[in-house]
Write a protein that holds these residues in place. Structure first.
Motif, short mmCIF file in Angstrom:
data_model
loop_
_atom_site.label_atom_id
_atom_site.label_comp_id
_atom_site.label_asym_id
_atom_site.label_seq_id
_atom_site.Cartn_x
_atom_site.Cartn_y
_atom_site.Cartn_z
N LEU A 13 0.80 -1.22 0.00
CA LEU A 13 0.00 0.00 0.00
C LEU A 13 0.84 1.28 0.00
O LEU A 13 0.29 2.37 0.16
CB LEU A 13 -0.92 0.03 1.22
CG LEU A 13 -2.17 -0.84 1.17
CD1 LEU A 13 -2.83 -0.89 2.53
CD2 LEU A 13 -3.15 -0.32 0.12
N SER A 14 2.13 1.16 -0.16
CA SER A 14 3.01 2.32 -0.01
C SER A 14 2.61 3.50 -0.90
O SER A 14 2.74 4.66 -0.50
CB SER A 14 4.46 1.92 -0.30
OG SER A 14 4.88 0.91 0.61
N GLY A 15 2.09 3.23 -2.08
CA GLY A 15 1.72 4.31 -2.99
C GLY A 15 0.29 4.77 -2.87
O GLY A 15 -0.17 5.59 -3.68
N ARG A 16 -0.46 4.25 -1.89
CA ARG A 16 -1.89 4.56 -1.77
C ARG A 16 -2.26 5.15 -0.42
O ARG A 16 -3.43 5.30 -0.11
CB ARG A 16 -2.71 3.28 -1.99
CG ARG A 16 -2.59 2.68 -3.37
CD ARG A 16 -3.35 3.51 -4.40
NE ARG A 16 -3.40 2.89 -5.71
CZ ARG A 16 -2.50 3.08 -6.66
NH1 ARG A 16 -1.44 3.85 -6.41
NH2 ARG A 16 -2.63 2.51 -7.83
N LEU A 17 -1.30 5.52 0.40
CA LEU A 17 -1.58 5.91 1.78
C LEU A 17 -2.38 7.19 1.89
O LEU A 17 -3.10 7.40 2.88
CB LEU A 17 -0.27 6.04 2.56
CG LEU A 17 0.51 4.74 2.74
CD1 LEU A 17 1.80 5.00 3.51
CD2 LEU A 17 -0.34 3.70 3.46
N LYS A 18 -2.30 8.09 0.89
CA LYS A 18 -3.02 9.37 0.96
C LYS A 18 -4.39 9.29 0.28
O LYS A 18 -5.14 10.27 0.30
CB LYS A 18 -2.18 10.48 0.33
CG LYS A 18 -0.89 10.78 1.09
CD LYS A 18 -0.12 11.93 0.46
CE LYS A 18 1.15 12.24 1.25
NZ LYS A 18 1.92 13.37 0.65
N HIS A 19 -4.71 8.14 -0.28
CA HIS A 19 -5.98 7.98 -0.96
C HIS A 19 -7.09 7.68 0.05
O HIS A 19 -6.88 6.98 1.04
CB HIS A 19 -5.91 6.83 -1.98
CG HIS A 19 -5.06 7.13 -3.17
ND1 HIS A 19 -3.71 7.38 -3.08
CD2 HIS A 19 -5.38 7.21 -4.49
CE1 HIS A 19 -3.22 7.60 -4.30
NE2 HIS A 19 -4.21 7.50 -5.16
N ARG A 20 -8.29 8.17 -0.23
CA ARG A 20 -9.46 7.84 0.56
C ARG A 20 -10.12 6.58 -0.01
O ARG A 20 -9.86 6.21 -1.17
CB ARG A 20 -10.43 9.02 0.59
CG ARG A 20 -9.92 10.18 1.44
CD ARG A 20 -10.95 11.30 1.57
NE ARG A 20 -10.53 12.24 2.61
CZ ARG A 20 -9.65 13.22 2.44
NH1 ARG A 20 -9.07 13.37 1.25
NH2 ARG A 20 -9.33 14.02 3.44
N PRO A 21 -10.96 5.90 0.78
CA PRO A 21 -11.56 4.64 0.30
C PRO A 21 -12.23 4.74 -1.06
O PRO A 21 -12.14 3.80 -1.87
CB PRO A 21 -12.58 4.33 1.41
CG PRO A 21 -11.95 4.89 2.64
CD PRO A 21 -11.29 6.16 2.20
N SER A 22 -12.89 5.87 -1.36
CA SER A 22 -13.58 6.01 -2.65
C SER A 22 -12.61 6.03 -3.82
O SER A 22 -13.01 5.83 -4.97
CB SER A 22 -14.42 7.30 -2.66
OG SER A 22 -13.58 8.44 -2.51
N GLN A 23 -11.33 6.26 -3.54
CA GLN A 23 -10.31 6.29 -4.58
C GLN A 23 -9.57 4.96 -4.72
O GLN A 23 -8.63 4.86 -5.49
CB GLN A 23 -9.30 7.41 -4.27
CG GLN A 23 -9.92 8.80 -4.21
CD GLN A 23 -8.94 9.84 -3.67
OE1 GLN A 23 -8.42 9.71 -2.57
NE2 GLN A 23 -8.69 10.87 -4.48
N LEU A 24 -10.03 3.96 -3.97
CA LEU A 24 -9.38 2.65 -3.96
C LEU A 24 -10.33 1.59 -4.48
O LEU A 24 -11.55 1.68 -4.33
CB LEU A 24 -8.95 2.29 -2.53
CG LEU A 24 -7.98 3.24 -1.83
CD1 LEU A 24 -7.80 2.83 -0.38
CD2 LEU A 24 -6.63 3.27 -2.55
N SER A 25 -9.76 0.56 -5.09
CA SER A 25 -10.56 -0.60 -5.51
C SER A 25 -10.97 -1.41 -4.28
O SER A 25 -10.47 -1.19 -3.18
CB SER A 25 -9.75 -1.47 -6.46
OG SER A 25 -8.67 -2.09 -5.75
#
Length: 267
Positions: free
Chosen positions: A153-165
């Motif tokens: 998840l290192s590249g997704r830590l600033k994303h909110r749930p709606s921005q994640l699969s």
């Protein structure tokens, strides 16, 4: 959900320690759980005795209504028991007050469910550290970095749930369960809401968390392929443990399940 990625890539390097040499992270002794009274009385668990070893991945399987989720909930202190004993390490859950149970679940247990249970306004990192933030504890940065790296998840830590699969959201939920370095992680159909590829990614992560991080995992599943990622499979039927399988493969698990189905049809 039936995953399609074979377990062979993990099985070659997985450690399968003998039961006798693995100290118990959790233990149930003569555990009985009864719901209702009189004509509505249902015995969900009937004198179950089982141990879950430290640093081991255990899958719990059984037909619908066999008691597998009830067993997990009782072991995790999410449901009361009618009689018997449940221990997490050396702590007896019977008699603990609500506040003590809450503290034990917060400090020593991790949970992964079908629903990701992420807060939509928080980033992935904030969701991961939320339980520790609520408890007023600072995460161990080295451990947290290791968990985040292991789950990818290192590249997704600033994303909110709606921005994640969906798969990425469940990885956040897995990292959250592991972030406090719990004694044991309980998973109730953790890949149930995922497609086969995402489910395989989560199962691979859980497998690696046991091998590389020394985590203890107990997972309820209905999927033989998912169960094949575990070191050991415990089978329930009618509230009782009826079989156990070590070093499982999808085929061997499916074969055991067919026996129970056949037994049910002929009884």
């Amino acid at each position: 959900m039936t995953t399609s990625v074979p377990y062979s890539a993990y099985q070659a390097t997985a450690a399968h320690p003998p039961a006798a040499t693995v100290p118990a992270a959790a233990r149930a002794t003569e555990l009985t759980k009864v719901y209702g009274q009189g004509e509505t009385r249902v015995t969900a668990l009937d004198s179950v005795t089982v141990e879950f070893g430290r640093g081991e991945f255990t899958a719990i399987m059984g037909p619908s209504g066999s008691g597998k989720s009830t067993l997990m909930h009782c072991m995790a202190g999410l449901d009361s028991i009618s009689s018997g004993s449940v221990r997490i390490g050396d702590v007896e859950l019977n008699g603990l007050k609500d506040k003590q149970l809450t503290q034990l679940r917060r400090d020593r247990l991790g949970f992964i469910f079908q629903a990701f249970n992420l807060l939509p306004t928080l980033t992935a990192l904030e969701n991961i550290t939320l339980p520790m933030d609520i408890a007023g504890r600072k995460p161990d940065k080295a451990w947290l970095d290791q968990v985040i790296s292991t789950v990818g998840l290192s590249g997704r830590l600033k994303h909110r749930p709606s921005q994640l699969s969906g798969g990425q959201q469940q990885r956040v939920a897995c990292a959250r369960a592991l972030a406090s370095r719990p004694d044991i992680v309980f998973g109730d159909e953790p890949t149930g809401n995922l497609d086969s590829r995402s489910g395989a990614e989560i199962l691979g992560f859980l497998r690696r968390s046991v091998q590389e991080l020394g985590q203890t995992i107990v997972m309820v599943t209905h999927d033989p392929v998912a169960a094949a990622y575990a070191d050991r499979v415990v089978f329930l039927a009618d509230g009782r443990i009826v079989d156990e399988l070590r070093q499982p493969t999808a085929d061997s698990v499916l074969e055991r399940m067919k026996r129970f189905d056949a037994r049910g049809r002929t009884s």
